[in-house]
Design an enzyme around this catalytic site. Structure first.
Site, PDB file in Angstrom:
ATOM      1  N   TYR A   1       0.850  -1.186   0.000  1.00  0.00           N
ATOM      2  CA  TYR A   1       0.000   0.000   0.000  1.00  0.00           C
ATOM      3  C   TYR A   1       0.885   1.234   0.000  1.00  0.00           C
ATOM      4  O   TYR A   1       1.787   1.358   0.823  1.00  0.00           O
ATOM      5  CB  TYR A   1      -0.907   0.020   1.231  1.00  0.00           C
ATOM      6  CG  TYR A   1      -1.694   1.298   1.338  1.00  0.00           C
ATOM      7  CD1 TYR A   1      -2.919   1.422   0.692  1.00  0.00           C
ATOM      8  CD2 TYR A   1      -1.205   2.395   2.038  1.00  0.00           C
ATOM      9  CE1 TYR A   1      -3.631   2.601   0.752  1.00  0.00           C
ATOM     10  CE2 TYR A   1      -1.910   3.572   2.098  1.00  0.00           C
ATOM     11  CZ  TYR A   1      -3.128   3.675   1.460  1.00  0.00           C
ATOM     12  OH  TYR A   1      -3.829   4.854   1.511  1.00  0.00           O
TER      13      TYR A   1
ATOM     14  N   TRP B   1       1.981   5.159  -2.428  1.00  0.00           N
ATOM     15  CA  TRP B   1       1.922   5.926  -3.672  1.00  0.00           C
ATOM     16  C   TRP B   1       2.983   5.497  -4.674  1.00  0.00           C
ATOM     17  O   TRP B   1       2.814   5.687  -5.862  1.00  0.00           O
ATOM     18  CB  TRP B   1       2.077   7.412  -3.346  1.00  0.00           C
ATOM     19  CG  TRP B   1       0.850   8.019  -2.756  1.00  0.00           C
ATOM     20  CD1 TRP B   1       0.267   7.697  -1.572  1.00  0.00           C
ATOM     21  CD2 TRP B   1       0.048   9.049  -3.312  1.00  0.00           C
ATOM     22  NE1 TRP B   1      -0.847   8.466  -1.348  1.00  0.00           N
ATOM     23  CE2 TRP B   1      -0.998   9.322  -2.408  1.00  0.00           C
ATOM     24  CE3 TRP B   1       0.122   9.799  -4.489  1.00  0.00           C
ATOM     25  CZ2 TRP B   1      -1.966  10.296  -2.643  1.00  0.00           C
ATOM     26  CZ3 TRP B   1      -0.838  10.766  -4.708  1.00  0.00           C
ATOM     27  CH2 TRP B   1      -1.870  11.006  -3.806  1.00  0.00           C
TER      28      TRP B   1
END
Length: 768
Positions: free
Chosen positions: A111, A113
């Protein structure tokens, strides 16, 4: 003298022009077409070539010696090994876990960016690889607006779709009289957008609103949550009391006949239930402005005046994502929908509500005209998942049960954890608890660019190429541009492109063809670009071939819906455009949620006091801890870059404290202070300012966790607020993170502060 070159690059915070000299990126400036380019680009050179880079595959010493519990994860030294040995170890461990526990024993957190590139996307690459060998347990949702993802489908419809349909800011500038911002509209958040942003439009669009006479009210404990250009009225309410304030506003609308009964009757269901709650007929407590004053600290007459003002003109209600990251965070969103429905302006230009304005650069500003190409992740044969913020529970309580969306579910037993493209030891709550939880798996694998705290908690660390060290193209999930991302420099040390790593692993496991389909990374890039071109042609866009695109500039495409108004079609004809809810209408009362019979989420929006206050912790920990996205980086990305470092105070993350609170504690500007509660403690650098409300402190997120395990509560030396936040969820409906509900105390740090070691590599040893 080496030749200087300038090339494009792309990140979640925008397009950059990188200067390369001597095989190194020496600077990155914003693109000249961007009206408000982000300075986060200035972090790239220092992080790319800094001391913290992971340069060779490394294995935790105790794990490699066959004594994994001898030294805890996060405190051990590492042994650098060859790629061949690292991949052999991983292949053997995957084979062992799958044979003994099945693929349900593999948890791929992944998880975060990661990179803005369409192909070299860490989560997609890892998940594709694991799906070729039988799948993995995944997480569902996100830390940013998980409560919205879980709640809104019950009452209005799918949140992700509705964010894309948000009323555009130029429409608000033209039609609105007032924007009421619960949680503000922080411009620092609008530097970034998932997948990338080509032009930063938010500041200009907000300025246009002010020029057209739109007024703003900032309901936040932080005055700077509203940009100065807005000239917003500041109405600081106690953290976590937004629902109570909305209830007070709604009661005033109801009592003074300022609501819209016709709209409520036609477009909503269940208003009678919330009406009984507002008046006190349901529980004996009227939720009037005087009641709301006691909960919020906002004067009752101010609440009444704001309600009248909202009813007197066209009003947009905005709820920031941070507002729902609190105890019972579903409630302010549900109540905002209810309040907007009472005003009767949903579906009108400039009116209604939006949850998520300001969460990124693009919501309400632009959307992509079609879906970009990407690599398929394949199909995951494992159907099990956990809500995204329940990592520690899963690891500490395998086989335990929990409630989620009305179901009773069971935690899997994660024997192997693989993380790529993220940093849970930044974004998860209660990091000391997460540290304990990470001791439980048999093996932890982490792909990383830098030696973050997550990498230090791994058994095997794989050095991966950064975005500037590989070829790709940028295209934001909600942006209208395509950005060439040519490789700027060679990978540092022995870092490799993740696709090539997985291809080698797939070959070891006998699934090479399934993973690669006979294509190299360049082959895939050509294929997904051709898919993008094909989809573009369907929408009337003629895109260049791959080679021409890669050698060119940013390609900006037309805005697909510049005048859109959220739920305009529903308002115009609800029979033709019903909502995807059980009733087809806005559900102010949800029979579905009521049927779950949850103690922490009723069938209608309701007030619950924050847990720490309800537990009586206000006396010992009198300050509310606020935290938010800094202007100097994206979450924890590039915290070791020059721009991020330039804003540290005494080498640590700054904490904002009001002059009254600082004086009461003998704290001066620039002093090193200790924040603490029963969960943990950290050091930070004091910034004494009246931009934060008395009784609150604000500590930016993203400082790399730097625990001193010899100090009490493994005191963090650097200033990460998640050593202080509780690891409870918003409610058992959505199990979302509720980090914005922590209480703390602050004191001066006496003596010589310990040095910050977060940006240094770990200790390395010879092979055991």
């Amino acid at each position: 003298m080496s030749e200087r070159q300038t090339k494009l690059t792309a990140s979640h915070w925008g397009v950059g022009l990188a200067t390369i000299e001597g095989g190194r990126v020496v600077s990155v400036a914003g693109h000249p077409a961007d009206p408000a380019a982000s300075e986060i680009n200035a972090n790239i050179p220092g992080s790319l070539h800094g001391r913290a880079r992971v340069r060779r595959p490394a294995v935790r010493k105790s794990w490699l010696a066959g004594r994994p519990g001898a030294v805890p994860r996060g405190q051990d030294s590492f042994v650098e090994v060859s790629w061949e040995r690292a991949l052999d170890l991983i292949a053997a461990e995957l084979t062992r876990v799958r044979a003994a526990h099945g693929n349900r024993g593999i948890f791929a957190g992944s998880y975060g960016w990661s990179s803005a590139g369409r192909f070299h996307h860490a989560q997609s690459q890892l998940k594709r690889f694991l799906n070729t060998i039988g799948g993995f347990v995944r997480s569902e949702g996100n830390y940013s607006y998980n409560a919205a993802l879980g709640l809104m489908p019950h009452i209005v419809g799918p949140y992700r779709s509705h964010v894309a349909q948000a009323t555009r800011w130029p429409v608000i500038a033209k039609h609105a009289d007032l924007v009421v911002m619960f949680g503000g509209m922080a411009l620092r958040n609008t530097q970034v957008s998932d997948g990338g942003v080509s032009r930063h439009r938010m500041a200009g669009n907000l300025a246009a609103c002010v020029e057209n006479g739109v007024s703003f009210v900032n309901i936040s404990p932080l005055r700077s949550d509203a940009a100065e250009v807005l000239r917003a009225e500041w109405m600081p309410a106690r953290p976590g009391s937004d629902t109570a304030l909305m209830l007070g506003l709604a009661h005033t609308l109801l009592r003074e006949g300022l609501h819209d009964p016709a709209f409520l009757a036609r477009y909503t269901v269940g208003f009678d239930r919330i009406e009984a709650y507002l008046t006190g007929a349901a529980d004996g407590v009227a939720k009037d402005a005087d009641w709301a004053e006691a909960q919020t600290g906002v004067a009752a007459e101010r609440i009444r005046a704001l309600a009248r003002r909202m009813a007197a003109g066209r009003t947009m209600i905005s709820v920031a994502a941070g507002v729902q990251r609190t105890d019972y965070g579903e409630q302010p969103m549900w109540m905002a929908v209810t309040l907007a429905a009472m005003l009767g302006q949903i579906g009108l230009p400039g009116g209604g509500y939006t949850v998520g304005y300001g969460v990124n650069a693009n919501i309400g500003n632009i959307e992509r005209p079609f879906r970009w190409g990407t690599i398929s992740q394949g199909v995951n044969p494992v159907t099990d998942f956990i809500p995204v913020a329940m990592i520690s529970e899963m690891l500490l309580n395998p086989g335990g049960s929990y409630r989620y969306q009305g179901e009773t579910r069971t935690f899997p037993e994660a024997r192997l954890v693989w993380w790529a493209g993220g940093n849970p030891f930044h974004h998860h709550q209660d990091l000391n608890r997460l540290h304990r939880a990470f001791q439980t798996p048999d093996t932890v694998i982490v792909n990383e660019v830098n030696w973050t705290a997550t990498a230090r908690h791994a058994d095997i660390v794989l050095p991966v190429a950064a975005a500037q060290e590989r070829t790709d193209f940028g295209a934001g999930k909600s942006d209208n541009a395509l950005v060439p991302m040519p490789r700027l420099v060679a990978p540092v040390g022995e870092a490799r492109v993740e696709y090539d790593i997985y291809a080698d692993l797939a070959a070891r496991l006998g699934v090479a063809e399934d993973f690669t389909e006979g294509k190299t990374a360049d082959g895939w890039l050509h294929e997904i670009w051709e898919l993008t071109r094909s989809r573009g042609r369907e929408k009337g866009f003629d895109l260049p071939d791959w080679e021409s695109f890669l050698a060119g500039d940013v390609i900006a495409l037309d805005d697909p819906s510049p005048d859109q108004v959220f739920l305009a079609g529903y308002r115009a004809d609800l029979e033709a455009h019903p909502l995807p809810t059980p009733s087809g209408r806005i559900e102010i009362f949800s029979e579905t949620i009521a049927g779950f019979d949850l103690p922490d989420c009723k069938g209608h929006p309701a007030w619950f006091p924050p847990r720490d206050l309800a537990a009586g912790q206000g006396a010992a920990y009198p300050l509310a801890l606020l935290s938010g996205q800094p202007k100097t980086r994206l979450h924890s990305q590039l915290d070791n870059g020059a721009y991020s470092l330039s804003h540290k105070v005494a080498g640590r993350e700054p904490v904002l404290i009001h002059p009254e609170d600082a004086q009461a504690r003998g704290i001066a500007e620039g002093a090193v202070v200790e924040l603490y509660n029963a969960r943990g403690r950290c050091l930070a650098g004091a910034r004494v300012t009246d931009e934060v409300h008395p009784g609150c402190v604000f500590l930016w997120t993203g400082a790399w966790w730097d625990p001193d395990f010899a100090a009490p509560q493994a005191r963090d030396r650097h200033g990460n607020p998640n050593v202080l936040t509780h690891d409870l969820r918003t409610s058992s409906l959505t199990q979302s993170p509720a980090a914005h509900s922590a209480r703390v105390e602050v004191r001066r740090f006496e003596g010589t502060p310990p040095p910050v070691e977060a940006h240094d590599p770990p200790a390395f040893d010879a092979a055991p």
